[in-house]
Design an enzyme around this catalytic site. Sequence first.
Site, mmCIF file in Angstrom:
data_model
loop_
_atom_site.group_PDB
_atom_site.id
_atom_site.type_symbol
_atom_site.label_atom_id
_atom_site.label_comp_id
_atom_site.label_asym_id
_atom_site.label_seq_id
_atom_site.Cartn_x
_atom_site.Cartn_y
_atom_site.Cartn_z
ATOM 1 N N LYS A 165 8.967 -22.018 -3.267
ATOM 2 C CA LYS A 165 7.732 -21.881 -2.598
ATOM 3 C C LYS A 165 7.989 -21.228 -1.579
ATOM 4 O O LYS A 165 6.914 -20.445 -0.840
ATOM 5 C CB LYS A 165 7.068 -23.095 -2.533
ATOM 6 C CG LYS A 165 6.500 -23.617 -4.026
ATOM 7 C CD LYS A 165 5.755 -25.175 -3.834
ATOM 8 C CE LYS A 165 4.311 -25.025 -3.478
ATOM 9 N NZ LYS A 165 3.777 -26.035 -3.729
ATOM 10 N N ASP A 218 -3.042 -24.276 -3.078
ATOM 11 C CA ASP A 218 -2.926 -25.559 -2.633
ATOM 12 C C ASP A 218 -3.986 -26.126 -1.670
ATOM 13 O O ASP A 218 -4.692 -26.989 -2.006
ATOM 14 C CB ASP A 218 -1.493 -25.714 -1.982
ATOM 15 C CG ASP A 218 -0.404 -25.865 -2.924
ATOM 16 O OD1 ASP A 218 -0.727 -25.768 -4.061
ATOM 17 O OD2 ASP A 218 0.719 -25.967 -2.409
#
Length: 290
Positions: free
Chosen positions: A66, A102
């Site tokens: 990520k 997110d």
Amino acid sequence: MTARLALLGHPVAHSRSPAMMTAAFRALGLDASYEALDTPPGTLDATLASLWSDGYLGANVTLPWKSAVRAALGSVDELALRCGAVNTLVRTDTGFVGTNTDAPGFARAVIEAGASLSEQRVVVLGAGGAARAVVVAAESEGAASITLLARDVAKASALGPAAGFGTPAALWAIAEATMLVQTTPCGMTGGPPGAAIVAAVELSRCAPGALAVDLVYTPQHHAVDARRSLLGAAGARRRRRRDAGAPGSRRLRALVWSRGPGRGDAPRGHRGALKGVVASLILDRRCCGA
């Protein structure tokens, strides 16, 4: 033509994303497929090149890529920069653009559960990527305060006001919190026991009526018991306050409650687990040409 999407990470065999996304595509009537592609160290660049040449519409990115994937992309948007991570790749005419779902995913999940981050006194347990996304969401939605509790206080301090578990500052933050967000691996399959986080933060100090959000969506069998302990701890505090003549109020309630494998559904009104941090690529009909 079927739109192809994927999840990149290592390992990914445990991921529920393919099942979740396939169900979503089916429900929306989208002609799309989703697969988990194990991407070991040293293979990220080659995997990205293969996705591009094979015409993939996009992908999700999970651990351990990520952060590292940012260097391999030609463009990363502002939200990904704020979150410090990329979890979604979107195909454009010139290449994949990195973004992050997110933070907005977390905020949306809270709203859909009937609550709001606005004016909340938020305490975030943990200091990893999920915690960073929660902090970004809480800041964007107007939280009154955000405090992080973690073992690595220096790491947590890079995200905002922080304290170590069990310290006077942590105990004060727990007592004042109106929302607790559990972002650590505690209670996750393969992670530390869920009871560990309950003990570490002394949840018996929680104010009655505080909201609890657990980001674990693949809980251990005994993690549900830990969550019940979390709820019960606040209930015990409410009873002590009532016995002392303080006004009664609601118990700490689970805003988002994952279903434990083999343990049945969560109590009525507490369903709707947050899927990780809702780090799923959301497609609409235009993306698939419908």
